[in-house]
Design a protein around this motif. Sequence first.
Motif, short mmCIF file in Angstrom:
data_model
loop_
_atom_site.label_atom_id
_atom_site.label_comp_id
_atom_site.label_asym_id
_atom_site.label_seq_id
_atom_site.Cartn_x
_atom_site.Cartn_y
_atom_site.Cartn_z
N ASP A 120 27.30 45.23 56.51
CA ASP A 120 26.34 46.32 56.71
C ASP A 120 26.15 47.15 55.44
O ASP A 120 27.01 47.20 54.56
CB ASP A 120 26.81 47.25 57.82
CG ASP A 120 26.58 46.68 59.21
OD1 ASP A 120 25.73 45.80 59.36
OD2 ASP A 120 27.27 47.13 60.14
N ASP A 121 25.03 47.85 55.40
CA ASP A 121 24.75 48.84 54.37
C ASP A 121 25.93 49.81 54.28
O ASP A 121 26.43 50.28 55.30
CB ASP A 121 23.46 49.58 54.73
CG ASP A 121 23.09 50.63 53.72
OD1 ASP A 121 23.14 50.36 52.52
OD2 ASP A 121 22.73 51.75 54.15
N GLY A 122 26.41 50.08 53.07
CA GLY A 122 27.51 51.01 52.87
C GLY A 122 28.88 50.36 52.88
O GLY A 122 29.89 51.04 52.65
N THR A 123 28.95 49.06 53.13
CA THR A 123 30.24 48.38 53.20
C THR A 123 30.91 48.33 51.84
O THR A 123 30.29 47.91 50.85
CB THR A 123 30.04 46.94 53.73
OG1 THR A 123 29.52 47.00 55.05
CG2 THR A 123 31.33 46.15 53.72
N PRO A 124 32.19 48.70 51.77
CA PRO A 124 32.93 48.57 50.51
C PRO A 124 33.23 47.11 50.18
O PRO A 124 33.66 46.34 51.05
CB PRO A 124 34.24 49.32 50.78
CG PRO A 124 33.98 50.15 52.00
CD PRO A 124 32.95 49.41 52.79
N ILE A 125 32.99 46.73 48.94
CA ILE A 125 33.30 45.39 48.44
C ILE A 125 34.62 45.48 47.69
O ILE A 125 34.77 46.31 46.79
CB ILE A 125 32.18 44.87 47.51
CG1 ILE A 125 30.83 44.85 48.22
CG2 ILE A 125 32.54 43.50 46.93
CD1 ILE A 125 30.75 43.94 49.40
N VAL A 126 35.58 44.63 48.06
CA VAL A 126 36.88 44.66 47.37
C VAL A 126 37.04 43.53 46.37
O VAL A 126 37.90 43.61 45.49
CB VAL A 126 38.06 44.70 48.37
CG1 VAL A 126 38.01 45.98 49.20
CG2 VAL A 126 38.11 43.49 49.26
N ASP A 127 36.21 42.48 46.48
CA ASP A 127 36.29 41.40 45.50
C ASP A 127 35.07 40.51 45.64
O ASP A 127 34.45 40.45 46.70
CB ASP A 127 37.56 40.56 45.72
CG ASP A 127 37.92 39.70 44.53
OD1 ASP A 127 37.44 39.98 43.41
OD2 ASP A 127 38.68 38.72 44.71
N LEU A 128 34.71 39.86 44.56
CA LEU A 128 33.70 38.81 44.60
C LEU A 128 33.97 37.85 43.48
O LEU A 128 34.57 38.19 42.47
CB LEU A 128 32.28 39.38 44.55
CG LEU A 128 31.80 40.10 43.30
CD1 LEU A 128 31.32 39.13 42.22
CD2 LEU A 128 30.65 41.02 43.68
N VAL A 129 33.52 36.62 43.68
CA VAL A 129 33.71 35.56 42.70
C VAL A 129 32.65 34.50 42.97
O VAL A 129 32.14 34.39 44.08
CB VAL A 129 35.15 34.98 42.81
CG1 VAL A 129 35.37 34.27 44.13
CG2 VAL A 129 35.49 34.09 41.63
N ALA A 130 32.30 33.74 41.94
CA ALA A 130 31.38 32.62 42.12
C ALA A 130 32.05 31.56 42.98
O ALA A 130 33.25 31.34 42.90
CB ALA A 130 30.99 32.03 40.77
N VAL A 131 31.25 30.90 43.83
CA VAL A 131 31.79 29.82 44.65
C VAL A 131 31.89 28.56 43.80
O VAL A 131 30.90 28.14 43.19
CB VAL A 131 30.89 29.56 45.88
CG1 VAL A 131 31.31 28.28 46.60
CG2 VAL A 131 30.95 30.73 46.84
N PHE A 132 33.08 28.01 43.76
CA PHE A 132 33.31 26.70 43.15
C PHE A 132 33.41 25.70 44.29
O PHE A 132 34.27 25.84 45.16
CB PHE A 132 34.63 26.68 42.37
CG PHE A 132 34.68 27.50 41.11
CD1 PHE A 132 33.62 28.28 40.69
CD2 PHE A 132 35.82 27.47 40.34
CE1 PHE A 132 33.70 29.04 39.53
CE2 PHE A 132 35.91 28.21 39.18
CZ PHE A 132 34.85 29.00 38.76
N GLN A 133 32.55 24.71 44.30
CA GLN A 133 32.56 23.71 45.36
C GLN A 133 33.94 23.08 45.51
O GLN A 133 34.40 22.80 46.62
CB GLN A 133 31.51 22.64 45.07
CG GLN A 133 31.38 21.61 46.16
CD GLN A 133 30.20 20.69 45.93
OE1 GLN A 133 29.28 21.00 45.20
NE2 GLN A 133 30.23 19.54 46.56
N GLU A 134 34.63 22.88 44.40
CA GLU A 134 35.94 22.23 44.45
C GLU A 134 37.01 23.07 45.15
O GLU A 134 38.06 22.55 45.50
CB GLU A 134 36.41 21.90 43.01
CG GLU A 134 35.59 20.85 42.32
CD GLU A 134 34.23 21.35 41.80
OE1 GLU A 134 33.43 20.52 41.36
OE2 GLU A 134 33.97 22.58 41.85
#
Length: 165
Positions: A120-134
């Motif tokens: 939802d709008d306003g949700t805190p993001i704690v991490d993100l990374v590119a998806v590696f298919q492997e």
Amino acid sequence: MSDEFIKVPVIGTVVAGHSGRLDDYKGGTTSIIRLNPDIPENAVQGITEFSHLQVTWFFHLGSDEDVELPPRSPRDNPAWPATGGLVHHNHRRPARLATSFPRLISVDGRDLHVEDLDADDGTPIVDLVAVFQEMLPRGPVTQPPWPTEMLKNYWSPACERPTYC
């Protein structure tokens, strides 16, 4: 429960996208993951070469009082078997964390434009990374029939949501 905790930083926030804690019709919605000013813009250099992100976010609209670990029927539907709280994909788990795999549309500075982020709008993001298919699951993914039945409208376009458009 254990009294052991870890400290996890919030690196950004969801801007726009969904609102209202709805269970279904999450598809076709564009959101922005806005990284905090202390995250350098070059931290995402090269990310546009990838189609999807793996985003870990915090169910901020839930509360510690919502945690429910004993077995219960998903969405309180008695037609589906009671399963333990760590089977459910919702805010009732102890850490209240979720992982989503939205499609990356574009990057504008610290704004990552994505589609099909079910936070939802306003949700805190704690991490993100590119998806590696492997690094996706190896081998066949198996599950009982009830998640397919329960989630039949999960990725339906938001505009198909009753009383939404």
